[in-house]
Every structure is written in C-alpha cells, then in structure tokens.
Enzyme design. Structure first.
Site, PDB file in Angstrom:
ATOM      1  N   GLY A   1       3.024   1.369  -3.086  1.00 57.30           N
ATOM      2  CA  GLY A   1       2.100   1.493  -4.217  1.00 57.30           C
ATOM      3  C   GLY A   1       1.627   2.931  -4.365  1.00 57.30           C
TER       4      GLY A   1
ATOM      5  N   TYR B   1       0.837  -1.206   0.000  1.00 53.48           N
ATOM      6  CA  TYR B   1       0.000   0.000   0.000  1.00 53.48           C
ATOM      7  C   TYR B   1       0.873   1.258   0.000  1.00 53.48           C
ATOM      8  CZ  TYR B   1      -3.906   3.051   1.376  1.00 53.48           C
ATOM      9  OH  TYR B   1      -4.872   4.034   1.424  1.00 53.48           O
TER      10      TYR B   1
ATOM     11  N   GLN C   1      -0.258   4.633  20.839  1.00 59.68           N
ATOM     12  CA  GLN C   1       0.017   5.184  19.509  1.00 59.68           C
ATOM     13  C   GLN C   1      -1.066   6.208  19.172  1.00 59.68           C
ATOM     14  OE1 GLN C   1      -1.152   2.180  20.204  1.00 59.68           O
ATOM     15  NE2 GLN C   1      -2.082   1.114  18.480  1.00 59.68           N
TER      16      GLN C   1
HETATM   17  N1  UDP Z   1      -6.051  -0.538  16.128  1.00 61.90           N
HETATM   18  C1  UDP Z   1      -6.445  -1.010  17.371  1.00 61.90           C
HETATM   19  N2  UDP Z   1      -7.500  -1.857  17.435  1.00 61.90           N
HETATM   20  C2  UDP Z   1      -8.211  -2.241  16.339  1.00 61.90           C
HETATM   21  C3  UDP Z   1      -7.812  -1.763  15.071  1.00 61.90           C
HETATM   22  C4  UDP Z   1      -6.721  -0.912  15.007  1.00 61.90           C
HETATM   23  O1  UDP Z   1      -5.835  -0.677  18.406  1.00 61.90           O
HETATM   24  O2  UDP Z   1      -9.169  -3.010  16.490  1.00 61.90           O
HETATM   25  C5  UDP Z   1      -4.919   0.400  16.062  1.00 61.90           C
HETATM   26  C6  UDP Z   1      -3.874   0.086  14.988  1.00 61.90           C
HETATM   27  O3  UDP Z   1      -2.887  -0.783  15.514  1.00 61.90           O
HETATM   28  C7  UDP Z   1      -3.337   1.465  14.671  1.00 61.90           C
HETATM   29  C8  UDP Z   1      -4.530   2.391  14.860  1.00 61.90           C
HETATM   30  O4  UDP Z   1      -5.446   1.670  15.678  1.00 61.90           O
HETATM   31  O5  UDP Z   1      -2.332   1.842  15.588  1.00 61.90           O
HETATM   32  C9  UDP Z   1      -5.199   2.779  13.561  1.00 61.90           C
HETATM   33  O6  UDP Z   1      -5.400   1.608  12.833  1.00 61.90           O
HETATM   34  P1  UDP Z   1      -6.219   1.559  11.477  1.00 61.90           P
HETATM   35  O7  UDP Z   1      -6.182   0.152  10.989  1.00 61.90           O
HETATM   36  O8  UDP Z   1      -7.565   2.185  11.648  1.00 61.90           O
HETATM   37  O9  UDP Z   1      -5.455   2.499  10.444  1.00 61.90           O
HETATM   38  P2  UDP Z   1      -3.916   2.885  10.176  1.00 61.90           P
HETATM   39  O10 UDP Z   1      -3.829   4.300  10.612  1.00 61.90           O
HETATM   40  O11 UDP Z   1      -3.002   1.985  10.966  1.00 61.90           O
HETATM   41  O12 UDP Z   1      -3.769   2.700   8.720  1.00 61.90           O
END
Ligand code: UDP
Length: 310
Positions: free
Chosen positions: A146, A143, A207
């Site tokens: 890409g 991604y 995070q």
């Molecule tokens: N995350 C989480 N629980 C979930 C899904 C995601 O804690 O059920 C965390 C993930 O590890 C990341 C953040 O939430 O740090 C945002 O994840 P998302 O997949 O929404 O998008 P990203 O910004 O990582 O593309």
C-alpha cells in the site's frame, strides 16, 4: 500557512499538529479516529488556529490549504492487519484523493511513507536507492505494498501533473501518545514492565530495529516539507541500531521492573534487520536525530506511567 494533517490525531500526527501550531500555522486535522484518539489532540483542541474534522480519507475532502501532510494510516502491524483491505484503501484511494486535492488547490503534499517499503531488507543499512525485498502476498503486504503504491502515485502526480510532492520514509518511531494497546514493541514492553507482567519477546529477540524519538521525527518531516531542493524519498529515522533483546533490557532498567521475559513465535515476514542510512537527510535537510534512546525512553516511560495511573 494553512496546513492539512491527515491522521492528525494519531501518534506522530498529533505531535506534528502541535508543532505546526507553535510555528504559527493554521492547522486542519482530519482523522477518522480508527486507531487514534481525541485525547492526543485534547490539549490544543480549543486553539483558535486548530480545527478537527472527523473524516476518513478514503472519501473525498475539499479544503483550501497550502500544505498537506498525508499521515493517515494505521501503522502498527496488529492494527494494519486487523482490516487489511481498509489499509490498502487508505494508502491507495486515500492518497489518490489527497493528491487530487493537492493538484486542485496547488498545495505541496508530503507522504508519510515507511521503512516497510524495504521489506525484509537484503541491503544493510537501507539507503533510499534500494528497491526493497517485499512479499507481495503476505500479512504485511497490505501496508508495505500500500505504501509502495502511495509512493508511485506521488511520483506519477508529480511527473504527470506537476504536483509538488515530498516523500518521507519513516523508520520506527516512539514516544508519548503511542497507544497503550497498539501492539508495537516499545509500547508493549514499557506497559508490560510497568504492570509487572512478563515482557514478550518475539523470536529470539536478536532481530534489530533503530528507534527515533517522535520530536526528532517531526523536525525531519517539517525540514523535508519546507525545502525546495528534493522531493525525496528521504529516510527519516535514528541510525542507532539495537536488538529487541537490548531494548527489553534497557526498558527493564529504566522502569526498575522485576518482570521476566516470555518468548513468543516470530510473526510472519518480520524483518530481521533494520537501520536507516540517513546521509541524504543529513546532506539535504541538515537534519539528524538529537534525542538518545535512553532519554527518549525515559520520557516515554513517564508518559505511560501517568497514563496508566489515570
Ligand atoms: N516485538 C516483540 N515483542 C512485542 C512486539 C514486537 O519482540 O511485544 C518485535 C517484533 O517481532 C519486531 C520488533 O519487535 O521484530 C518491532 O516490532 P514493531 O511491531 O514495533 O514494529 P515493526 O518494526 O515490526 O513494524
């Protein structure tokens, strides 16, 4: 104008199609329905200025249009990693075909790029002149890289062929029509809270991300497309940064859920911090997000509640 929206049945794409119809345009939506659904476009499927094409952009498409929004690509980490080769093809071959079309019919083309081009950023907040810190061989690379190649192609078609391009770097966006099972944090946590299941926090939940409501994002995309002073890239997102733990707490409060928290391992290469610097969008487009997080989350909770009930 006649406008082509690739990925037009997706989460952001469908809101964009709807807004473009309201603006009086003729809209052609091309989508392979790989991660999107006709349900997202159902309310305007029969609109006389709307046309749906089941089409995968890794194959050529010829339509006479004035503008192209190239939104097609699975965007949630789970979905884009499900078939990573296909993700690369969509971003590279798909963008090549769309740029070829833009060149042929002299259309302006906007590329939906992403904050993922900054990778796990070492500069905070992220400005457009930051080149990023991206792992080229990890599970997110299909991604991230890409989308980086897609930006390269946009710039090369612009320099080499004079194609009118626009590059939007979209940060985390949420709202109605996210799919229930797309695995992203906002949809996951809201659905879990509504079902009374534990909220899954990856890592320690410290995070950060910055979440933009979809209606704000759509206004930013159109503002970028319709102005003449910059080709971008321009960051589009909400600079309000929160930890994922804070997001979970807010969702628990808004849903009045008694769900607990369940900790899961942090996915590989999960960025630690992310917040857009949107000064360029403010200065050039006069754009900034208007919908606050609680307001946007409340609307999203309503959507998932009625979706789950039905
Ligand atoms: N995350 C989480 N629980 C979930 C899904 C995601 O804690 O059920 C965390 C993930 O590890 C990341 C953040 O939430 O740090 C945002 O994840 P998302 O997949 O929404 O998008 P990203 O910004 O990582 O593309």
């Amino acid at each position: 104008m006649r406008v082509l929206v690739t990925g037009g049945a997706g989460f952001i794409g469908s809101h964009l199609c709807e807004t473009l119809l309201l603006d009086g345009h003729e809209v052609i939506c091309a989508d392979n329905l790989f991660t999107s659904t006709k349900e997202n476009i159902y309310s305007f499927l029969a609109h006389p200025r709307f046309e749906f094409l089941r089409h995968d952009i890794i194959h050529p498409l010829f339509v006479e249009v004035d503008q192209i929004y190239n939104m097609a690509c699975p965007a949630s980490p789970i979905h884009y990693q499900y078939n990573p080769v296909k993700t690369v093809k969509t971003n590279v071959i798909g963008t090549l075909y769309m740029l070829g079309l833009a060149k042929l019919v002299t259309a302006r083309i906007l590329q939906a790029s992403t904050s993922e081009v900054y990778g796990d950023p070492q500069v905070h907040p992220q400005k457009e002149d930051y080149w990023g810190f991206v792992n080229p061989i990890g599970p997110r690379s299909c991604y991230d890289e890409g989308k980086r190649v897609a930006e390269t192609l946009m710039m090369d078609y612009h320099r080499q062929n004079g194609v009118e391009v626009r590059i939007a770097r979209i940060f985390n966006t949420y709202g109605p029509r996210m799919s229930v099972d797309d695995g992203r944090v906002v949809s996951n946590l809201i659905v879990q809270a509504l079902k009374g299941e534990p909220l899954t926090l990856y890592g320690d939940g410290e995070q950060t991300r910055s979440f933009c409501f979809v209606s704000d994002l759509v206004l930013g995309l159109k503002a970028l497309m319709d102005q003449d002073s910059t080709i971008g890239p321009v960051n589009l997102g909400n600079p309000h940064e929160i930890t994922i733990r804070e997001l979970a707490e807010t969702i628990l409060e808004l849903t009045e859920s008694s769900s607990g928290i369940e900790y899961r391992p942090l996915p590989v290469d999960d960025p630690v911090r992310r917040r857009p610097d949107i000064s360029r969008a403010r200065d050039i487009l006069g754009w900034e997000p208007r919908v606050g997080l609680r307001e946007g989350l409340a609307a999203t909770v309503d959507y998932f509640r009625s979706h789950l009930e039905s």
